[in-house]
Write an enzyme that holds these catalytic residues in place. Sequence first.
Site, mmCIF file in Angstrom:
data_model
loop_
_atom_site.group_PDB
_atom_site.id
_atom_site.type_symbol
_atom_site.label_atom_id
_atom_site.label_comp_id
_atom_site.label_asym_id
_atom_site.label_seq_id
_atom_site.Cartn_x
_atom_site.Cartn_y
_atom_site.Cartn_z
ATOM 1 N N CYS A 101 0.860 -1.261 -0.071
ATOM 2 C CA CYS A 101 -0.060 -0.029 -0.050
ATOM 3 C C CYS A 101 0.954 1.191 -0.020
ATOM 4 C CB CYS A 101 -0.879 0.189 1.279
ATOM 5 S SG CYS A 101 -2.077 1.323 1.165
ATOM 6 N N ARG A 131 -12.756 0.314 -4.382
ATOM 7 C CA ARG A 131 -12.121 0.265 -3.004
ATOM 8 C C ARG A 131 -11.527 1.677 -2.488
ATOM 9 N NH1 ARG A 131 -7.818 -0.659 0.478
ATOM 10 N NH2 ARG A 131 -8.388 -2.418 1.962
#
Length: 501
Positions: free
Chosen positions: A320, A419
């Site tokens: 991430c 998302r």
Amino acid sequence: MAFYFSEPSHTFGEYLLVPGYSGENCIPDNVSLKTPLVRFNKKAGETSPLSMNIPMVSAVMQAVSDDKLAIALAKEGGISFIYGSQTIEDQAAMVARVKAYKAGYVTSDSNVRPDQTLEEVIALSEKTGHSTCAVTEDGTAHGKLVGIITSKDFRITHCKPNSKVSEYMTPLSGMTVGHEGITLSEANELIWEKKVNQLPVVDKDGNLVSLIFRKDYSTHESNPNELLDEKHRYIVGAGINTRDYMDRVPALVEAGADVFVLDSSEGYSYWQAKALKDIHEKFPNAKVGAGNVVDAEGFRFLADAGADFVKIGIGGGSICITREQKGIGRGQATATIEVAKARDDYYKETGIYVPICSDGGIVHDYHVTLALAMGADFVMLGRYFARFEESPSNKLVVNGQYVKEYWGEGSNRARNWQRYDLGGKKGMAFEEGVDSYVPYAGHLHDGVGLTLKKVAHTMCNCGALSIPELQEKAKITLVSATTISEGSAHDVIVKTASVQG
């Protein structure tokens, strides 16, 4: 003016557990890792309607959670959340395959007529992945049973492909069958007594009802923690988004999904509250987790909105890059500690216990124990599970080492814009994840088993035999960078294969 937190946020790697007293019964074999998954009225004496036997779930990611990994993790006692960044039909099919894999009483999905050919049997077996085909008069799952044919009944290299099934099948007259109403225990006794691999169950008219397999019994013997529903099927979850949930959830419910999670990089939003409200109104029995949040305010918002569990973590995953791209997030340990306190406060006020999941920031096995000690009811893992044979990504050789591909849902490869959806136009404005490799780590069973042994041993060092007891008794200390380096091998020459005599 802006609000400033008085203390910096911290990661799991900045903490250690301080041992507590270990009594004579405080041994790893006595440790229970059972944990609640969804909300329940604890003050009223209720228990969670859905619990796990181990505190581990797999991340809602293309490179992690498909039906194969879901089956492997359910065998260990945890739950996978099948990734939602695919078509509704494909996700529902994955869920259905998990529910059909282990049922005790299995509805046959491989059925042929006696006048069909061996070539058709092979094609059907390749399609379903099952080597046992029930032979019914009309070729349906509940037609009149006339026989059974398996891969052991013929060798295609020694048979004509257009040979009829009736020539090679075991006819009903030579089979052992059970009758509708037989219990699973009675069926397994019959399987062992008659030394057969499968037991067809028929109704009073001779129509096939289901199949019971010997392998399912042996599977349970070797996997005592396996997580099953009331029909002896594996428990499985599914990730959903805040865009197409009213179309996706009905299909997933029909496929058998046991629990859902709203998969979002940031869950403190109007969209998640709306989705929770809409889903619970239409499907009052549906269990839906939400997130992600990193503070008490975010937890309270989602708990009040009806979240069945709340996920913690922004920007802490190994793939991430949300923090460097957007500058939002919080150290995973600090976020877990604060949300756990908010969870406990909410329980004191309402009597409702809303489990929390620490998602991200797990680098070493002991970080799992720390997350639990800090208040998490369970952890969600991506990189950890992506390393195993059962994950859906490719296994490659890079620089002489086996690796598995692993990419983030915010990467250009996944392009899971839902998302990171903030409303408005569809699509990704920029990447929030990377494409990478992780070292291959063998089979999930072995890896999870080792991790949980470490968790259980550490819990005993803390004098705890359950997760709630660990959260009550744990003593946790913040450590310096020097302390961290002191905890690894240092000031020695570590032996390797090249220097061993």
